[in-house]
Design a protein around this motif. Structure first.
Motif, PDB file in Angstrom:
ATOM      1  N   UNK A   6     -11.079 -52.415  -0.074  1.00 24.02           N
ATOM      2  CA  UNK A   6      -9.793 -52.988   0.350  1.00 24.02           C
ATOM      3  C   UNK A   6      -9.909 -53.450   1.802  1.00 24.02           C
ATOM      4  N   UNK A   7     -10.558 -52.624   2.623  1.00 28.77           N
ATOM      5  CA  UNK A   7     -10.737 -52.952   4.047  1.00 28.77           C
ATOM      6  C   UNK A   7     -11.741 -54.093   4.203  1.00 28.77           C
ATOM      7  N   UNK A   8     -12.724 -54.124   3.328  1.00 30.48           N
ATOM      8  CA  UNK A   8     -13.703 -55.213   3.393  1.00 30.48           C
ATOM      9  C   UNK A   8     -13.054 -56.553   3.039  1.00 30.48           C
ATOM     10  N   UNK A   9     -11.996 -56.503   2.240  1.00 33.00           N
ATOM     11  CA  UNK A   9     -11.286 -57.741   1.914  1.00 33.00           C
ATOM     12  C   UNK A   9     -10.634 -58.301   3.183  1.00 33.00           C
ATOM     13  N   UNK A  10      -9.951 -57.430   3.928  1.00 31.70           N
ATOM     14  CA  UNK A  10      -9.307 -57.873   5.179  1.00 31.70           C
ATOM     15  C   UNK A  10     -10.355 -58.349   6.183  1.00 31.70           C
ATOM     16  N   UNK A  11     -11.495 -57.644   6.228  1.00 26.87           N
ATOM     17  CA  UNK A  11     -12.597 -58.044   7.111  1.00 26.87           C
ATOM     18  C   UNK A  11     -13.105 -59.429   6.709  1.00 26.87           C
ATOM     19  N   UNK A  12     -13.247 -59.625   5.381  1.00 24.37           N
ATOM     20  CA  UNK A  12     -13.816 -60.874   4.857  1.00 24.37           C
ATOM     21  C   UNK A  12     -12.975 -62.091   5.204  1.00 24.37           C
TER      22      UNK A  12
ATOM     23  N   UNK B  32     -30.211 -38.224  -6.896  1.00 20.26           N
ATOM     24  CA  UNK B  32     -30.695 -37.824  -5.571  1.00 20.26           C
ATOM     25  C   UNK B  32     -30.291 -38.803  -4.478  1.00 20.26           C
ATOM     26  N   UNK B  33     -29.985 -40.038  -4.856  1.00 22.21           N
ATOM     27  CA  UNK B  33     -29.660 -41.058  -3.856  1.00 22.21           C
ATOM     28  C   UNK B  33     -28.175 -41.101  -3.493  1.00 22.21           C
ATOM     29  N   UNK B  34     -27.364 -40.239  -4.121  1.00 26.09           N
ATOM     30  CA  UNK B  34     -25.909 -40.367  -3.925  1.00 26.09           C
ATOM     31  C   UNK B  34     -25.455 -40.115  -2.486  1.00 26.09           C
ATOM     32  N   UNK B  35     -25.976 -39.085  -1.807  1.00 26.21           N
ATOM     33  CA  UNK B  35     -25.545 -38.913  -0.401  1.00 26.21           C
ATOM     34  C   UNK B  35     -25.907 -40.135   0.452  1.00 26.21           C
ATOM     35  N   UNK B  36     -27.089 -40.668   0.258  1.00 26.61           N
ATOM     36  CA  UNK B  36     -27.515 -41.848   1.021  1.00 26.61           C
ATOM     37  C   UNK B  36     -26.657 -43.060   0.699  1.00 26.61           C
ATOM     38  N   UNK B  37     -26.307 -43.212  -0.577  1.00 28.87           N
ATOM     39  CA  UNK B  37     -25.466 -44.351  -0.978  1.00 28.87           C
ATOM     40  C   UNK B  37     -24.082 -44.228  -0.341  1.00 28.87           C
ATOM     41  N   UNK B  38     -23.563 -43.013  -0.295  1.00 23.41           N
ATOM     42  CA  UNK B  38     -22.242 -42.808   0.319  1.00 23.41           C
ATOM     43  C   UNK B  38     -22.303 -43.143   1.804  1.00 23.41           C
ATOM     44  N   UNK B  39     -23.355 -42.713   2.448  1.00 23.60           N
ATOM     45  CA  UNK B  39     -23.519 -42.980   3.886  1.00 23.60           C
ATOM     46  C   UNK B  39     -23.592 -44.498   4.134  1.00 23.60           C
ATOM     47  N   UNK B  40     -24.312 -45.184   3.292  1.00 28.04           N
ATOM     48  CA  UNK B  40     -24.438 -46.651   3.401  1.00 28.04           C
ATOM     49  C   UNK B  40     -23.056 -47.289   3.251  1.00 28.04           C
ATOM     50  N   UNK B  41     -22.297 -46.839   2.253  1.00 28.43           N
ATOM     51  CA  UNK B  41     -20.949 -47.385   2.043  1.00 28.43           C
ATOM     52  C   UNK B  41     -20.060 -47.129   3.255  1.00 28.43           C
ATOM     53  N   UNK B  42     -20.217 -45.936   3.851  1.00 29.93           N
ATOM     54  CA  UNK B  42     -19.381 -45.605   5.015  1.00 29.93           C
ATOM     55  C   UNK B  42     -19.773 -46.434   6.234  1.00 29.93           C
ATOM     56  N   UNK B  43     -21.023 -46.855   6.286  1.00 31.31           N
ATOM     57  CA  UNK B  43     -21.436 -47.779   7.363  1.00 31.31           C
ATOM     58  C   UNK B  43     -20.740 -49.125   7.167  1.00 31.31           C
ATOM     59  N   UNK B  44     -20.627 -49.578   5.906  1.00 30.56           N
ATOM     60  CA  UNK B  44     -19.913 -50.829   5.625  1.00 30.56           C
ATOM     61  C   UNK B  44     -18.425 -50.672   5.978  1.00 30.56           C
ATOM     62  N   UNK B  45     -17.886 -49.481   5.710  1.00 32.43           N
ATOM     63  CA  UNK B  45     -16.479 -49.201   6.045  1.00 32.43           C
ATOM     64  C   UNK B  45     -16.284 -49.300   7.560  1.00 32.43           C
ATOM     65  N   UNK B  46     -17.210 -48.706   8.308  1.00 33.31           N
ATOM     66  CA  UNK B  46     -17.126 -48.776   9.774  1.00 33.31           C
ATOM     67  C   UNK B  46     -17.162 -50.228  10.241  1.00 33.31           C
TER      68      UNK B  46
ATOM     69  N   UNK C 255     -18.552 -46.374  16.322  1.00 32.19           N
ATOM     70  CA  UNK C 255     -18.687 -46.248  14.866  1.00 32.19           C
ATOM     71  C   UNK C 255     -19.965 -45.484  14.510  1.00 32.19           C
ATOM     72  N   UNK C 256     -21.069 -45.808  15.192  1.00 37.43           N
ATOM     73  CA  UNK C 256     -22.346 -45.154  14.865  1.00 37.43           C
ATOM     74  C   UNK C 256     -22.259 -43.653  15.116  1.00 37.43           C
ATOM     75  N   UNK C 257     -21.619 -43.320  16.227  1.00 40.77           N
ATOM     76  CA  UNK C 257     -21.478 -41.900  16.559  1.00 40.77           C
ATOM     77  C   UNK C 257     -20.645 -41.177  15.493  1.00 40.77           C
ATOM     78  N   UNK C 258     -19.585 -41.843  15.039  1.00 40.01           N
ATOM     79  CA  UNK C 258     -18.706 -41.220  14.034  1.00 40.01           C
ATOM     80  C   UNK C 258     -19.425 -41.090  12.692  1.00 40.01           C
ATOM     81  N   UNK C 259     -20.204 -42.097  12.339  1.00 45.37           N
ATOM     82  CA  UNK C 259     -20.911 -42.058  11.048  1.00 45.37           C
ATOM     83  C   UNK C 259     -21.968 -40.961  11.025  1.00 45.37           C
ATOM     84  N   UNK C 260     -22.525 -40.671  12.211  1.00 43.96           N
ATOM     85  CA  UNK C 260     -23.581 -39.646  12.284  1.00 43.96           C
ATOM     86  C   UNK C 260     -23.086 -38.296  11.768  1.00 43.96           C
ATOM     87  N   UNK C 261     -21.772 -38.085  11.795  1.00 41.23           N
ATOM     88  CA  UNK C 261     -21.265 -36.789  11.331  1.00 41.23           C
ATOM     89  C   UNK C 261     -21.353 -36.652   9.817  1.00 41.23           C
ATOM     90  N   UNK C 262     -21.593 -37.752   9.098  1.00 42.24           N
ATOM     91  CA  UNK C 262     -21.680 -37.645   7.631  1.00 42.24           C
ATOM     92  C   UNK C 262     -22.755 -36.635   7.229  1.00 42.24           C
TER      93      UNK C 262
END
Ligand code: AMP
Ligand code: MG
Length: 483
Positions: A187-193, A291-305, A323-330
């Motif tokens: 939804x946020x990516x739509x507004x960004x787009x 096994x890739x699910x945590x990494x996929x979530x982190x990637x998605x959250x980078x797109x969210x940021x 944003x990078x600092x906040x994402x590091x907490x994932x």
């Protein structure tokens, strides 16, 4: 705006009113011969809906969106998303948001339809859904809820009487879904787009009001909001991993802001513990493997940021830094949630660092192709003094014996283990059996399966087959999405 509903609740239009750019008013397709297949009575009660009236012709009109109370404004939601890494403009192609209700706890909940006909976002799709996949969402989301994992819920599945053309002709259905909202990273990516910072801000304010109202008064509300979503997702993905759930299609449009699991398409639970498991027929690269699910979530959250950057700071470099600092907490939050969950699964107290012990036993499970769910329940039997059932699962006996000795010395609590390690999950062979029977007109296996998974931790006589692993001839399981 509020509209009367059958029963006690009333339907609001918060999303449609506050975010009109994301809400395309639309009508559900007619249903030639609606027939209620399954109704979630406890959920109906939570929502203040009258069960008898939902079962009536008027109720089926609501559950399929074909006969809505005067003044209600169903909308197709617009969103965007990265699908398997590629950015696309999307939206509800076969879904509608009917509006929101206030539940018994005073929380706003979306009432949403899936399979209700083509919308302006349908692209090449037919807008329809088949009975099998909608019942799959019903049973798996109810199982997740019973496991204590945040999820959207399923209120009902209604057969439409219309044929759906897939590889074969299938009976069509509409699922009525309930969620704390359908706001997603996409939804946020739509507004960004569309580079609409005003829409982005209103969307964030709407999300904060619905999911994190305490942040409205925060000195940095948008950064705190982002951090809250990171924390909610870290906790959610850890819960999936602990129970062996594979979502299968973790595109950014399928990641909620609320932290609820959404979009039960090609999802399935692990049978044997194999980290590289992929069930989805379209995920040939294994992007969304277990096994890739945590990494996929982190990637998605980078797109969210990235989508939220204009709200973090006027200076873009500064915004990226924040944003990078906040994402590091994932990672930290995910690791902490996973370790705490593993400690509970192992029946150990909060003082124990269970991370190494857990990782070691998972390696042993993998090496011996052990059924994940069975292992944890048998381990409680070992905590009670009988290690034979768990030993019987392993090929490398010296290795599991050495591990069991170290674990037992820590004093595991078998009762506590049984409260967190499920006995009944929606096992793939049982889901397939129930959906095939339902598609052919027999709903009894589905009702039995729902009955088993609704109380996943308590062993019950007569439910033995729901705790059994898949028979050897079940083979490699494959699931299909968009069906
Ligand atoms: P999903 O992978 O289920 O999250 O769906 C991705 C997108 O495809 C969403 O925008 C859906 O609304 C859309 N979609 C999936 N199936 C259909 C269908 N049969 N007709 C129209 N749109 C669909
Ligand atoms: Mg989706």
């Amino acid at each position: 705006m509020t509209t009367a509903l059958p029963g006690v609740a009333s339907l609001q239009a918060r999303f449609a009113t506050e975010l009109p750019e994301l809400a395309e008013p639309w009508q559900a397709a007619a249903t030639p011969a609606p027939r209620l297949l399954v109704l979630n009575e406890p959920l109906a009660a939570e929502l203040g809906l009258d069960v008898e009236r939902l079962r009536s012709a008027e109720g089926l009109g609501l559950l399929t969106g074909t006969e809505l109370p005067a003044g209600s404004t169903p909308v197709a939601q617009a969103y965007a998303g990265h699908q398997f890494g590629g950015f696309t403009k999307l939206g509800d192609g076969r879904a509608l948001l009917l509006g929101e209700v206030i539940d018994a706890d005073g929380n706003l909940r979306d009432i949403h339809l899936k399979g209700s006909g083509r919308t302006p976002h349908a692209r090449g799709g037919d807008g329809l859904a088949a009975v099998g996949p909608m019942l799959r969402e019903y049973v798996v989301s109810e199982a997740m809820h019973a496991l204590g994992i945040p999820t959207t819920r399923s209120l009902a599945v209604v057969a439409t009487g219309r044929d759906v053309h897939r590889e074969t002709v299938l009976p069509g259905a509409v699922l009525t879904r309930v969620a704390s909202s359908h706001l997603r990273v996409g939804s946020f990516q739509y507004a960004q787009g569309i580079r609409d910072d005003d829409l982005l801000r209103r969307l964030a304010d709407h999300a904060i009001a619905r999911h994190y109202p305490e942040l409205a008064a925060d000195p940095e509300p948008y950064l705190s909001f982002y951090r809250a979503v990171v924390a909610a997702q870290a906790s959610l993905i850890a819960r999936w991993m602990l129970v062996g759930f594979v979502h299968g299609v973790m595109n950014t449009d399928n990641m909620t802001i609320s932290g609820e699991t959404i979009d039960y398409g090609p999802c399935a639970f692990l049978d044997v513990f194999e980290p590289n498991t992929v069930f989805s027929s379209i995920d040939s690269g294994g992007r969304y493997a277990y096994v890739n699910q945590p990494g996929a979530a982190e990637w998605n959250l980078a797109r969210f940021a990235e989508a939220l950057l204009p709200l973090f700071a006027d200076d873009r470099d500064r915004a990226v830094e924040i944003a990078s600092e906040a994402l590091a907490s994932f990672r930290t939050e995910y690791d902490a949630a996973w370790s705490a969950g593993m400690r509970a699964k192992l029946g150990l107290g909060p003082a124990v660092d269970a991370q190494a012990l857990a990782s070691e036993v998972l390696d042993l499970l993998r090496a011996s192709h052990v059924d994940h769910t069975t292992f944890w329940r048998h381990l409680a039997t070992a905590a009670r003094g009988d290690a034979e059932p768990v030993r019987g699962l392993f090929l490398d006996l010296p290795a599991i014996d050495a591990w069991l000795a170290r674990w037992r010395a820590l004093g595991p609590d078998a009762e506590a283990m049984d409260r967190v390690n499920p006995l009944y999950i929606p096992r793939n062979h049982l889901v397939e059996e129930a959906l095939a029977a339902a598609t052919a007109g027999d709903l009894e296996p589905l009702h039995q399966l729902v009955g088993a998974v609704r109380s996943p931790f308590v062993e019950r006589p007569g439910f033995e087959r729901f705790a059994e692993p898949a028979p050897d001839d079940f083979g490699q399981y494959q699931t299909f999405c968009g069906t």
